[in-house]
Design a protein around this motif. Structure first.
Motif, PDB file in Angstrom:
ATOM      1  N   GLY A  35       0.656  -0.787  -0.377  1.00 50.60           N
ATOM      2  CA  GLY A  35       0.476   0.183   0.381  1.00 50.60           C
ATOM      3  C   GLY A  35       0.693   0.973  -0.433  1.00 50.60           C
ATOM      4  O   GLY A  35       0.518   2.055   0.725  1.00 50.60           O
ATOM      5  N   PHE A  36       2.192   1.426  -0.703  1.00 49.46           N
ATOM      6  CA  PHE A  36       2.924   2.223  -1.566  1.00 49.46           C
ATOM      7  C   PHE A  36       2.487   3.022  -2.088  1.00 49.46           C
ATOM      8  O   PHE A  36       2.221   2.597  -2.906  1.00 49.46           O
ATOM      9  CB  PHE A  36       4.166   2.186  -1.345  1.00 49.46           C
ATOM     10  CG  PHE A  36       4.977   0.999   0.026  1.00 49.46           C
ATOM     11  CD1 PHE A  36       4.253   1.384   1.173  1.00 49.46           C
ATOM     12  CD2 PHE A  36       6.624   0.618  -0.568  1.00 49.46           C
ATOM     13  CE1 PHE A  36       5.292   0.072   2.517  1.00 49.46           C
ATOM     14  CE2 PHE A  36       6.825   0.018   0.791  1.00 49.46           C
ATOM     15  CZ  PHE A  36       6.482   0.674   3.008  1.00 49.46           C
ATOM     16  N   PRO A  37       3.001   4.307  -1.855  1.00 47.25           N
ATOM     17  CA  PRO A  37       2.827   5.589  -3.251  1.00 47.25           C
ATOM     18  C   PRO A  37       3.328   4.807  -4.521  1.00 47.25           C
ATOM     19  O   PRO A  37       4.635   4.124  -4.204  1.00 47.25           O
ATOM     20  CB  PRO A  37       3.009   7.018  -2.913  1.00 47.25           C
ATOM     21  CG  PRO A  37       2.873   6.612  -1.358  1.00 47.25           C
ATOM     22  CD  PRO A  37       2.724   5.322  -0.472  1.00 47.25           C
ATOM     23  N   ALA A  53       6.091   4.542  -7.040  1.00 44.69           N
ATOM     24  CA  ALA A  53       8.083   5.298  -6.769  1.00 44.69           C
ATOM     25  C   ALA A  53       7.858   6.617  -7.195  1.00 44.69           C
ATOM     26  O   ALA A  53       8.530   7.606  -6.892  1.00 44.69           O
ATOM     27  CB  ALA A  53       8.385   4.556  -6.757  1.00 44.69           C
ATOM     28  N   VAL A 101       5.992   9.465  -5.806  1.00 40.82           N
ATOM     29  CA  VAL A 101       6.923  10.140  -4.358  1.00 40.82           C
ATOM     30  C   VAL A 101       8.423  11.226  -4.728  1.00 40.82           C
ATOM     31  O   VAL A 101       8.865  10.927  -5.919  1.00 40.82           O
ATOM     32  CB  VAL A 101       7.540   8.910  -3.539  1.00 40.82           C
ATOM     33  CG1 VAL A 101       8.470  10.051  -2.799  1.00 40.82           C
ATOM     34  CG2 VAL A 101       6.669   8.139  -2.972  1.00 40.82           C
ATOM     35  N   CYS A 131      -1.456   7.615  11.756  1.00 41.77           N
ATOM     36  CA  CYS A 131      -2.012   6.493  13.000  1.00 41.77           C
ATOM     37  C   CYS A 131      -1.512   7.165  14.375  1.00 41.77           C
ATOM     38  O   CYS A 131      -2.065   7.053  15.206  1.00 41.77           O
ATOM     39  CB  CYS A 131      -0.958   5.548  12.523  1.00 41.77           C
ATOM     40  SG  CYS A 131      -1.523   4.190  12.100  1.00 41.77           S
ATOM     41  N   SER A 147       0.216  10.674   3.568  1.00 42.01           N
ATOM     42  CA  SER A 147       1.261   9.977   2.863  1.00 42.01           C
ATOM     43  C   SER A 147       0.830   9.286   2.141  1.00 42.01           C
ATOM     44  O   SER A 147       1.870   8.744   1.281  1.00 42.01           O
ATOM     45  CB  SER A 147       0.669   8.071   4.077  1.00 42.01           C
ATOM     46  OG  SER A 147       1.562   9.066   5.795  1.00 42.01           O
ATOM     47  N   LYS A 148      -0.183   9.567   1.252  1.00 45.99           N
ATOM     48  CA  LYS A 148      -0.516   8.633  -0.117  1.00 45.99           C
ATOM     49  C   LYS A 148      -0.491   9.904  -1.002  1.00 45.99           C
ATOM     50  O   LYS A 148      -0.637   9.276  -1.919  1.00 45.99           O
ATOM     51  CB  LYS A 148      -2.048   8.397   0.275  1.00 45.99           C
ATOM     52  CG  LYS A 148      -2.736   7.036   1.506  1.00 45.99           C
ATOM     53  CD  LYS A 148      -1.734   5.870   1.192  1.00 45.99           C
ATOM     54  CE  LYS A 148      -1.691   5.860   2.517  1.00 45.99           C
ATOM     55  NZ  LYS A 148      -1.157   4.546   2.957  1.00 45.99           N
ATOM     56  N   ALA A 204       4.307  11.882   0.795  1.00 48.39           N
ATOM     57  CA  ALA A 204       5.645  10.442   1.254  1.00 48.39           C
ATOM     58  C   ALA A 204       4.999  10.017   2.553  1.00 48.39           C
ATOM     59  O   ALA A 204       4.648  10.868   3.216  1.00 48.39           O
ATOM     60  CB  ALA A 204       6.752  11.513   0.523  1.00 48.39           C
ATOM     61  N   PRO A 205       5.049   8.463   2.643  1.00 52.79           N
ATOM     62  CA  PRO A 205       4.805   8.237   3.839  1.00 52.79           C
ATOM     63  C   PRO A 205       5.288   8.610   4.380  1.00 52.79           C
ATOM     64  O   PRO A 205       5.306   8.270   6.020  1.00 52.79           O
ATOM     65  CB  PRO A 205       4.306   6.931   3.440  1.00 52.79           C
ATOM     66  CG  PRO A 205       4.726   6.774   2.150  1.00 52.79           C
ATOM     67  CD  PRO A 205       5.005   7.882   1.675  1.00 52.79           C
ATOM     68  N   GLY A 206       6.801   8.001   4.428  1.00 53.90           N
ATOM     69  CA  GLY A 206       7.816   7.924   5.951  1.00 53.90           C
ATOM     70  C   GLY A 206       8.196   9.538   5.721  1.00 53.90           C
ATOM     71  O   GLY A 206       8.957  10.258   7.232  1.00 53.90           O
ATOM     72  N   MET A 207       6.798  11.145   5.460  1.00 51.93           N
ATOM     73  CA  MET A 207       7.380  11.510   5.886  1.00 51.93           C
ATOM     74  C   MET A 207       6.283  12.119   7.169  1.00 51.93           C
ATOM     75  O   MET A 207       6.592  13.373   8.163  1.00 51.93           O
ATOM     76  CB  MET A 207       6.921  13.005   4.798  1.00 51.93           C
ATOM     77  CG  MET A 207       7.686  13.471   4.269  1.00 51.93           C
ATOM     78  SD  MET A 207       9.677  13.545   4.387  1.00 51.93           S
ATOM     79  CE  MET A 207       8.975  15.588   4.678  1.00 51.93           C
ATOM     80  N   ARG A 208       5.234  11.467   7.710  1.00 51.48           N
ATOM     81  CA  ARG A 208       4.382  11.834   9.179  1.00 51.48           C
ATOM     82  C   ARG A 208       3.811  12.781   8.839  1.00 51.48           C
ATOM     83  O   ARG A 208       4.739  12.779   9.627  1.00 51.48           O
ATOM     84  CB  ARG A 208       5.108  10.350  10.025  1.00 51.48           C
ATOM     85  CG  ARG A 208       5.650   9.507   9.969  1.00 51.48           C
ATOM     86  CD  ARG A 208       4.950   8.029   9.959  1.00 51.48           C
ATOM     87  NE  ARG A 208       4.116   8.158   8.849  1.00 51.48           N
ATOM     88  CZ  ARG A 208       2.793   7.696   8.781  1.00 51.48           C
ATOM     89  NH1 ARG A 208       2.213   7.407  10.389  1.00 51.48           N
ATOM     90  NH2 ARG A 208       2.502   7.864   7.489  1.00 51.48           N
TER      91      ARG A 208
END
Lengths: 393, 393
Positions: free
Chosen positions: A37-39, A41, A44, A103, A241-242, A245-249
């Protein structure tokens, strides 16, 4: 020394459920990852984020690396409110809290509302991480099934009416992903949205609306529950995130001021200035309508590719949902055990997420699985479906 | 709709204490900021972090921007364990949890240990954010005074013995910053360290050791409580905020495996891949002994400057601590009300933090204040002390 003797009573539910470590099957190398369920690549904005960091630190030196972060964090809040405004959610600054992803938003809301004996309602199936977070707080989780039009609000009404009649505790809060749901890809119909809000009034519960996929519509935008909320019962949970970028939270909660103030008590020392400052700087220079429209058309195209490949390759008894946005398609394979099937699938070079992970009662999801069209490329998607059909057929 | 009716029982204590919004006085522009517990701006490796982001995203593309983050996050864990090893804390990989700063570590530990009726102990005075986090969980907070050798463990023993004798509930956990304490700058003597660990055995409590300042020693390194812990009673809380950059929010907990597994249940969806990946990449290329030694000598020099300026300018009745590391000096002004005095001080162009903010009973801190030598430059420090002496004298 027995560690267990020291635990808080409030984590009894968590200790019962929480697995020690990761529990999702690891996807072997070389698989087409229809599980992720990642964007995509390519969507991003790696270079733009890189440039944003460079520019930000050139201009502001150490500020974004300090506790308080860049002054641009204020702009981030304004930017988020403007995005919400465009989606008919009109809120004041004091009605928004930026969080460390959706989350943390779910966790904070759960924290202020849910005791060990609090009843809550989730969709069945639902987002696995949300389920996991709720289980950290309570065991008293009720479920309402989802069909092609989202949560079946008539079943919700029946459940609530029965509980009331039988004098059982009523739920305090309902968690829903009404738009392009994770994992089914379905969207709550507009009649059901009205019905759900009416039920919230009648049976006096709150609603957590997870809007993580809401902006990724292929056709018309969908009105959020929050935009229809007259009485302040809805917590809207957003996420970048979607769409970035999810890693930026970076996520947020939009809710009435009194809720936000209370959430803030638990949030205040858990901020993340560097990531928020970077996101604010990135957003300052992005053409958002163009960015979003690019995401929408690419995901729409990948979704079509997946749906076409399914039509072409799947055995006649297999059925699936027809998403109008988001990341996911939900497959039903009558008679299958998708958890067992996964090993064959990964041996054949394709991964998915077995349905059971999205259910409170895992056995309810044996015949189902989630396919994601977000991360894999179009050719990969077709090849992945072909491989999957090979192990099902 | 009355919002209060919906709150969890578990946040009763939080609702009682938590202020809606920021409560610290804002420092006017132009003040010498002896209030700021920030690192010296020249010691925050802005360029190196900028380069780390550029290199990381060049090499790994979108990986650090995804949920899982860079593979270098594993190296970060190894790096942290190596740092601990050098300080005689020998732990396995499963005994470490990386957190979003020390505050998340404190919050997570509080979450697994503390109920509304759990008794805990803190130093008096203590770190204000920790106090705030604990008050989110419980009202049952006991205090033990700090003198020039840290927490007075004989008073702790007396308190515990009395409670036992009177059949009152004993505390489950004690929170301490034994080395270069915030706010006093004092260090727990080695005799008291032994005494504290003995008391933990005798009275069966756990210890949260906040080591945020531990590496910033001017002379000899100080042995941590964790390095002396034979029975797994100590949670060691580390932080890179004071030695790299607070805005990156990288902290950690070192504790026995069973504790870490439980902390992980609550942490797992609250990770921050981009910041952790950036930190891992930064650390990979830094000469840590040189970096740390540079910090130590600069802060030592600034501390001397502050102490000398105090000797030169302060009235005879004012006393202060003699830190051997860290960021802070603690002043006592007999008869003063440092909260009221602050306005005069900022009018004169210097800021500090009034003592009351570090006390459970705020009136206990009226005569005291915290000066930080970390953020201001050496000339500023001297000028700041001169201004402060002017309003005290």
């Amino acid at each position: 020394m027995n560690v267990k003797n020291y635990f808080s009573q409030n984590i009894t539910s968590a200790l019962k459920h929480a697995p020690p470590g990761a529990w999702m099957p690891v996807v072997p190398d070389g698989c087409v990852r229809l599980s992720s369920g990642f964007p995509d690549a390519s969507l991003v904005p790696v270079n733009q984020i890189q440039q944003a960091v460079t520019r930000m630190l050139n201009e502001e030196q150490g500020l974004p690396l300090h506790y308080i972060g860049s002054p641009k964090i204020d702009q981030l809040q304004t930017w988020l409110r403007n995005r919400m405004y465009e989606r008919n959610i009109h809120i004041n600054p004091e009605e928004l809290l930026v969080t460390s992803g959706a989350c943390q938003a779910i966790d904070l809301i759960a924290r202020i509302l849910i005791d060990e004996d609090t009843f809550i309602i989730v969709e069945s199936p639902t987002y696995m991480e949300a389920l996991e977070i709720f289980q950290n707080y309570t065991d008293q989780i009720l479920t309402v099934p989802v069909d092609q039009d989202g949560m079946q609000t008539d079943q919700l009404e029946a459940l609530l009416a029965t509980r009331k009649e039988e004098d059982q505790p009523l739920p305090k809060v309902l968690y829903t992903i009404p738009t392009f749901q994770n994992p089914t890809g379905t969207t709550l119909s507009s009649e059901r949205r009205k019905h759900l809000l009416e039920l919230a009034e009648t049976f006096n519960f709150l609603i957590m609306e997870d809007g993580a996929y809401g902006e990724l519509h292929f056709d018309q935008p969908v009105n959020s529950l929050k935009s229809m909320d007259q009485s302040g019962r809805v917590f809207y949970i957003g996420s970048l995130s979607k769409v970035v970028a999810p890693g930026m939270r970076v996520g947020w909660v939009a809710a009435n001021k009194e809720w936000i103030e209370t959430l803030f008590c638990f949030k205040k020392d858990l901020d993340h200035p560097f990531a928020q400052s970077t996101m604010a700087t990135f957003l300052e220079n992005v053409d958002w309508p163009a960015h979003l429209s690019n995401l929408q058309s690419l995901y729409q195209s990948k979704c079509s590719t997946l749906l076409n490949a399914l039509s072409e390759h799947m055995p006649a008894n297999v059925t699936w949902t027809q998403p109008k946005g988001g990341y996911f398609v939900w497959l039903t394979i009558p008679g299958a055990d998708t958890a067992t099937l996964l090993e064959k699938a990964t041996d054949a070079g394709v991964s998915y997420i077995p349905g059971k992970y999205f259910y409170l009662q895992q056995e309810d999801g044996l015949e189902q699985l989630r396919l994601s069209f977000s991360a894999a490329g179009e050719e990969e998607i077709v090849e992945g479906v072909r491989r999957l059909a090979g192990v099902i057929g």
